[in-house]
Design a protein around this motif. Structure first.
Motif, PDB file in Angstrom:
ATOM      1  N   PRO A   1       0.836  -1.213   0.000  1.00 11.10           N
ATOM      2  CA  PRO A   1       0.000   0.000   0.000  1.00 11.10           C
ATOM      3  C   PRO A   1       0.865   1.255   0.000  1.00 11.10           C
ATOM      4  CG  PRO A   1      -0.758  -1.571   1.654  1.00 11.10           C
ATOM      5  CD  PRO A   1       0.566  -2.088   1.161  1.00 11.10           C
ATOM      6  N   LEU A   2       0.389   2.276  -0.695  1.00  3.58           N
ATOM      7  CA  LEU A   2       1.147   3.519  -0.817  1.00  3.58           C
ATOM      8  C   LEU A   2       0.577   4.636   0.052  1.00  3.58           C
ATOM      9  CD1 LEU A   2       1.623   3.514  -4.685  1.00  3.58           C
ATOM     10  CD2 LEU A   2       3.220   2.701  -2.940  1.00  3.58           C
ATOM     11  N   SER A   3      -0.619   4.428   0.574  1.00  6.86           N
ATOM     12  CA  SER A   3      -1.252   5.447   1.386  1.00  6.86           C
ATOM     13  C   SER A   3      -2.089   4.777   2.463  1.00  6.86           C
ATOM     14  CB  SER A   3      -2.121   6.365   0.509  1.00  6.86           C
ATOM     15  OG  SER A   3      -2.574   7.480   1.238  1.00  6.86           O
ATOM     16  N   SER A   4      -2.637   5.583   3.356  1.00  5.06           N
ATOM     17  CA  SER A   4      -3.346   5.044   4.509  1.00  5.06           C
ATOM     18  C   SER A   4      -4.849   5.038   4.285  1.00  5.06           C
ATOM     19  CB  SER A   4      -3.022   5.877   5.752  1.00  5.06           C
ATOM     20  OG  SER A   4      -3.525   7.193   5.593  1.00  5.06           O
ATOM     21  N   LEU A   5      -5.511   4.148   4.998  1.00  5.88           N
ATOM     22  CA  LEU A   5      -6.965   4.104   4.953  1.00  5.88           C
ATOM     23  C   LEU A   5      -7.557   5.394   5.505  1.00  5.88           C
ATOM     24  CD1 LEU A   5      -7.611   0.420   6.111  1.00  5.88           C
ATOM     25  CD2 LEU A   5      -7.789   1.348   3.791  1.00  5.88           C
ATOM     26  N   ASP A   6      -6.863   6.039   6.441  1.00 10.98           N
ATOM     27  CA  ASP A   6      -7.351   7.285   7.016  1.00 10.98           C
ATOM     28  C   ASP A   6      -7.425   8.386   5.960  1.00 10.98           C
ATOM     29  OD1 ASP A   6      -8.363   8.692   9.191  1.00 10.98           O
ATOM     30  OD2 ASP A   6      -6.408   9.494   9.751  1.00 10.98           O
TER      31      ASP A   6
ATOM     32  N   ARG B   1      -7.817   7.928   2.722  1.00 12.68           N
ATOM     33  CA  ARG B   1      -8.934   7.573   1.842  1.00 12.68           C
ATOM     34  C   ARG B   1     -10.275   7.917   2.488  1.00 12.68           C
ATOM     35  NH1 ARG B   1      -8.228   4.623  -2.549  1.00 12.68           N
ATOM     36  NH2 ARG B   1     -10.352   3.810  -2.412  1.00 12.68           N
ATOM     37  N   ALA B   2     -10.400   7.621   3.776  1.00 17.69           N
ATOM     38  CA  ALA B   2     -11.655   7.900   4.465  1.00 17.69           C
ATOM     39  C   ALA B   2     -11.986   9.386   4.463  1.00 17.69           C
ATOM     40  CB  ALA B   2     -11.582   7.380   5.894  1.00 17.69           C
ATOM     41  N   HIS B   3     -10.967  10.230   4.444  1.00 14.87           N
ATOM     42  CA  HIS B   3     -11.187  11.678   4.466  1.00 14.87           C
ATOM     43  C   HIS B   3     -11.242  12.280   3.061  1.00 14.87           C
ATOM     44  CE1 HIS B   3     -10.186  11.162   8.721  1.00 14.87           C
ATOM     45  NE2 HIS B   3     -10.808  12.304   8.914  1.00 14.87           N
ATOM     46  N   GLY B   4     -11.288  11.449   2.029  1.00  9.90           N
ATOM     47  CA  GLY B   4     -11.480  11.939   0.671  1.00  9.90           C
ATOM     48  C   GLY B   4     -10.240  12.024  -0.175  1.00  9.90           C
ATOM     49  N   VAL B   5      -9.078  11.627   0.364  1.00 10.78           N
ATOM     50  CA  VAL B   5      -7.835  11.681  -0.407  1.00 10.78           C
ATOM     51  C   VAL B   5      -7.631  10.303  -1.029  1.00 10.78           C
ATOM     52  CG1 VAL B   5      -5.373  12.223  -0.356  1.00 10.78           C
ATOM     53  CG2 VAL B   5      -6.933  13.374   1.215  1.00 10.78           C
ATOM     54  N   ARG B   6      -8.258  10.101  -2.186  1.00 14.05           N
ATOM     55  CA  ARG B   6      -8.265   8.784  -2.815  1.00 14.05           C
ATOM     56  C   ARG B   6      -7.422   8.724  -4.088  1.00 14.05           C
ATOM     57  NH1 ARG B   6     -13.738   9.787  -1.467  1.00 14.05           N
ATOM     58  NH2 ARG B   6     -14.486   8.477   0.264  1.00 14.05           N
ATOM     59  N   THR B   7      -7.235   9.841  -4.729  1.00 15.05           N
ATOM     60  CA  THR B   7      -6.569   9.861  -6.028  1.00 15.05           C
ATOM     61  C   THR B   7      -5.142  10.377  -5.921  1.00 15.05           C
ATOM     62  OG1 THR B   7      -7.258  12.119  -6.514  1.00 15.05           O
ATOM     63  CG2 THR B   7      -8.788  10.343  -7.128  1.00 15.05           C
ATOM     64  N   ALA B   8      -4.369  10.104  -6.971  1.00 15.68           N
ATOM     65  CA  ALA B   8      -3.019  10.665  -7.041  1.00 15.68           C
ATOM     66  C   ALA B   8      -3.072  12.188  -7.015  1.00 15.68           C
ATOM     67  CB  ALA B   8      -2.317  10.176  -8.300  1.00 15.68           C
ATOM     68  N   ILE B   9      -4.041  12.781  -7.718  1.00 18.93           N
ATOM     69  CA  ILE B   9      -4.139  14.242  -7.772  1.00 18.93           C
ATOM     70  C   ILE B   9      -4.297  14.817  -6.371  1.00 18.93           C
ATOM     71  CG2 ILE B   9      -5.511  16.171  -8.627  1.00 18.93           C
ATOM     72  CD1 ILE B   9      -6.255  14.400 -11.027  1.00 18.93           C
ATOM     73  N   ALA B  10      -5.157  14.208  -5.558  1.00 20.86           N
ATOM     74  CA  ALA B  10      -5.393  14.729  -4.211  1.00 20.86           C
ATOM     75  C   ALA B  10      -4.146  14.604  -3.348  1.00 20.86           C
ATOM     76  CB  ALA B  10      -6.568  13.988  -3.573  1.00 20.86           C
ATOM     77  N   HIS B  11      -3.449  13.472  -3.428  1.00 20.63           N
ATOM     78  CA  HIS B  11      -2.221  13.312  -2.647  1.00 20.63           C
ATOM     79  C   HIS B  11      -1.182  14.361  -3.044  1.00 20.63           C
ATOM     80  CE1 HIS B  11      -3.837   9.278  -1.689  1.00 20.63           C
ATOM     81  NE2 HIS B  11      -2.997   9.285  -0.672  1.00 20.63           N
ATOM     82  N   TYR B  12      -0.973  14.517  -4.349  1.00 21.48           N
ATOM     83  CA  TYR B  12       0.051  15.462  -4.801  1.00 21.48           C
ATOM     84  C   TYR B  12      -0.342  16.905  -4.498  1.00 21.48           C
ATOM     85  CZ  TYR B  12       2.969  11.933  -6.944  1.00 21.48           C
ATOM     86  OH  TYR B  12       3.820  10.862  -7.132  1.00 21.48           O
ATOM     87  N   ALA B  13      -1.639  17.179  -4.480  1.00 22.55           N
ATOM     88  CA  ALA B  13      -2.076  18.529  -4.112  1.00 22.55           C
ATOM     89  C   ALA B  13      -1.704  18.852  -2.668  1.00 22.55           C
ATOM     90  CB  ALA B  13      -3.580  18.653  -4.322  1.00 22.55           C
TER      91      ALA B  13
ATOM     92  N   ALA C   1      12.537   3.788  -1.415  1.00 21.07           N
ATOM     93  CA  ALA C   1      11.100   3.896  -1.179  1.00 21.07           C
ATOM     94  C   ALA C   1      10.855   4.741   0.060  1.00 21.07           C
ATOM     95  CB  ALA C   1      10.480   2.514  -1.011  1.00 21.07           C
ATOM     96  N   GLU C   2       9.886   5.639  -0.030  1.00 21.16           N
ATOM     97  CA  GLU C   2       9.542   6.552   1.065  1.00 21.16           C
ATOM     98  C   GLU C   2       8.534   5.919   2.024  1.00 21.16           C
ATOM     99  OE1 GLU C   2       9.803   9.120   2.769  1.00 21.16           O
ATOM    100  OE2 GLU C   2      10.960  10.646   1.695  1.00 21.16           O
ATOM    101  N   ARG C   3       8.316   6.613   3.134  1.00 18.90           N
ATOM    102  CA  ARG C   3       7.267   6.255   4.073  1.00 18.90           C
ATOM    103  C   ARG C   3       5.899   6.637   3.503  1.00 18.90           C
ATOM    104  NH1 ARG C   3       8.377   5.379   9.370  1.00 18.90           N
ATOM    105  NH2 ARG C   3      10.534   5.566  10.091  1.00 18.90           N
ATOM    106  N   MET C   4       4.833   6.201   4.194  1.00 19.05           N
ATOM    107  CA  MET C   4       3.484   6.645   3.861  1.00 19.05           C
ATOM    108  C   MET C   4       3.394   8.169   3.994  1.00 19.05           C
ATOM    109  SD  MET C   4       1.124   4.085   3.420  1.00 19.05           S
ATOM    110  CE  MET C   4       0.788   2.373   3.868  1.00 19.05           C
ATOM    111  N   PRO C   5       2.525   8.826   3.216  1.00 22.82           N
ATOM    112  CA  PRO C   5       2.487  10.298   3.244  1.00 22.82           C
ATOM    113  C   PRO C   5       2.349  10.913   4.629  1.00 22.82           C
ATOM    114  CG  PRO C   5       1.233   9.493   1.385  1.00 22.82           C
ATOM    115  CD  PRO C   5       1.657   8.274   2.160  1.00 22.82           C
ATOM    116  N   MET C   6       1.444  10.411   5.467  1.00 21.02           N
ATOM    117  CA  MET C   6       1.231  11.026   6.782  1.00 21.02           C
ATOM    118  C   MET C   6       2.375  10.742   7.745  1.00 21.02           C
ATOM    119  SD  MET C   6      -1.641  12.815   7.001  1.00 21.02           S
ATOM    120  CE  MET C   6      -2.272  12.730   8.683  1.00 21.02           C
ATOM    121  N   GLU C   7       3.270   9.823   7.383  1.00 20.82           N
ATOM    122  CA  GLU C   7       4.384   9.464   8.252  1.00 20.82           C
ATOM    123  C   GLU C   7       5.664  10.219   7.903  1.00 20.82           C
ATOM    124  OE1 GLU C   7       4.722   5.279   7.783  1.00 20.82           O
ATOM    125  OE2 GLU C   7       2.850   4.826   8.815  1.00 20.82           O
TER     126      GLU C   7
END
Length: 509
Positions: free
Chosen positions: A161-166, A168-180, A287-293
């Protein structure tokens, strides 16, 4: 030159546009096969295709997840589908995991195998036909691209996995949202308002459009200045703050690319002319950590360290490089590495070989195969120059780097084990449990929905990081984020029945 020295001996590309007179609506395996045949032809020599021992393919978007849509069917063994079409019968077929780092990662991996004497020749290829699929489906047409080949296949799966369920639950589901989120974190660090940061992104990408305009395989050949890229218009609408459409990777592409890598001994035996030889001087993968980490959501230190290690393994520095291709799915992917390497914003060296993903085309996980192909051709014309390929995967998650030149070099090999151990050992910021208030660290506003929706990453009074989203039934919260500066704002939130934090108050700084 030692017989086990790995060299690039051939590259090839194929593409088609739906508005071209010669448009054929090729399938992904057909596009990759044409690119592979072009790479074999580019190498010259005798019996090159028959000498391929390993054929490794990049995973298409249609097989990049367990529930990915496959409207026209697919081959069950993509590498062997390509092999059959070019007259190859490799002992080993590989399907690489998801990630845009894949092309350079495979070059690094297979070069190591050649250097150890375990392999003599490999072909790496990939493609996408996303534009064709959407075009035909929009007209109500269909195709049958199903192929059942069987045979050996080393399917490496989808990757971790590249991102957290948290998120996704808050609406950050796409690559665009993560990079934003990453991009706005950088805007905050630079102290720029929305308009000035949009111009900074535009100034970064305007030269990319000039490169794309002369590339015969580019999906867009329009040239834009910084203002045209930054200005929001009906044709350049906001997708997610801060990205208008022209600032993000163009996934509607029909493109394939391939790279042939061989040992020097095998190249000699096949009669490959030495003017086709390009050497891999160094490389690295991280390889990096998860975004929130991550300690700093505006930076990509694992990528910068991978680039520096690749340069060190090649024995050259940033100033020795004449050519670059920094993966450019979004501006932050370029900014983070450019800035981390100390390359000035007014440096005259182009940062792309192709025109970049928003303009050349973001051919799924395979973009950097095109970058490598362009790099190899350019280096053959630039005597002894050095070029850097930097390939990114996921959400600033995985990075692979290669240093190339026609200058001969003894193969020394390289290892990223210690580098990855260092990255894995970095401390992660604390994550808040029951936070109800804090200061916005970064944010985005998603404009692709029926009504705009916002999400913020904030820090509580103790410095712990947490997520919150605008209330789905209160459009006024998103409007407040649009009207005011979200960075540095004070927020309050509550938990809803699904465990998400929902804004109850938004106070601009």
């Amino acid at each position: 030159m030692d017989d086990h020295t790995p060299i690039i001996i051939g590259v090839g590309e194929a593409s088609e546009r739906i508005d071209s007179a010669d448009y054929e609506a090729l399938s992904p395996v057909e596009l990759a096969s044409r690119a592979a045949a072009a790479a074999v032809s580019d190498a010259g020599g005798r019996g090159v295709a028959a000498a391929i021992q390993t054929l490794a393919a990049i995973r298409q978007f249609e097989v990049s997840g367990p529930n990915a849509p496959v409207p026209f069917g697919r081959t069950d063994n993509f590498p062997r589908g390509v092999a059959r079409r070019i007259g190859a019968d490799p002992a080993r077929a590989i399907l690489e995991p998801v990630g845009g780092q894949g092309p350079q990662h495979l070059v690094n991996e297979l070069a190591q195998e050649i250097g150890r004497g375990e392999l003599q020749m490999a072909l790496i290829c990939g493609s996408e036909a996303i534009s064709t699929v959407r075009h035909l489906a929009g007209k109500g047409e269909t195709r049958d691209w199903t192929e059942t080949l069987g045979g050996q296949l080393e399917d490496r799966g989808f990757g971790p996995p590249l991102s957290s369920l948290d998120l996704r639950a808050h609406g950050v589901r796409t690559a665009i949202a993560h990079y934003a989120l990453f991009e706005n974190a950088r805007r905050g660090q630079r102290g720029l308002d929305r308009a000035n940061y949009a111009l900074e992104m535009g100034r970064l990408f305007a030269p990319f459009t000039t490169v794309a305009s002369t590339n015969p395989h580019a999906m867009s050949q329009e040239v834009f200045d910084a203002e045209a890229l930054a200005t929001v218009t009906p044709r350049n609408r906001l997708i997610a703050d801060p990205f208008p459409r022209r600032m993000i990777a163009r996934d509607q592409a029909n493109q394939g690319a391939a790279v042939l890598i061989a040992s020097a001994g095998q190249a000699r035996a096949l009669g490959v002319p030495q003017d086709r030889w390009v050497y891999l001087h160094g490389g690295a993968d991280a390889a990096e950590r998860m975004p929130m980490e991550r300690k700093d959501m505006a930076a990509y230190p694992a990528a910068v360290m991978a680039a520096r290690q690749a340069l060190a393994s090649a024995g050259v520095g940033v100033d020795d490089l004449a050519l670059f291709d920094l993966y450019s799915c979004f501006p932050i992917a370029v900014f983070a590495v450019r800035d981390g390497l100390g390359i000035a914003g007014n440096d005259r060296r182009p940062l792309t070989m192709t025109g970049g993903l928003p303009f050349f085309g973001g051919a799924g996980n395979n973009y950097s195969m095109h970058a490598i192909s362009s790099m190899i051709r350019a280096l053959r014309e630039a005597d002894s120059a050095f070029g850097l390929i930097a390939a990114n995967g996921g959400f600033l998650s995985k990075y692979s780097v290669g240093i190339y030149s026609t200058r001969p070099t003894a193969w020394r090999g390289f290892s990223s084990t210690a580098l990855q151990a260092e990255v894995d050992g970095w401390p992660a910021p604390p994550l808040a449990g029951e936070a109800t208030s804090g200061i916005v660290e970064t944010y985005t506003i998603d404009y692709s929905r029926e009504a705009p929706a916002g999400v913020v990453v904030a820090r509580d009074a103790a410095g712990a990081r947490f997520l919150a989203m605008t209330d789905p039934v209160d459009a006024g919260q998103a409007r407040a984020m649009i009207a005011a500066e979200p960075l540095g704002a004070r927020i309050a939130c509550r938990s809803d029945p699904e465990g998400r934090r929902v804004l109850t108050d938004f106070q601009p700084a």
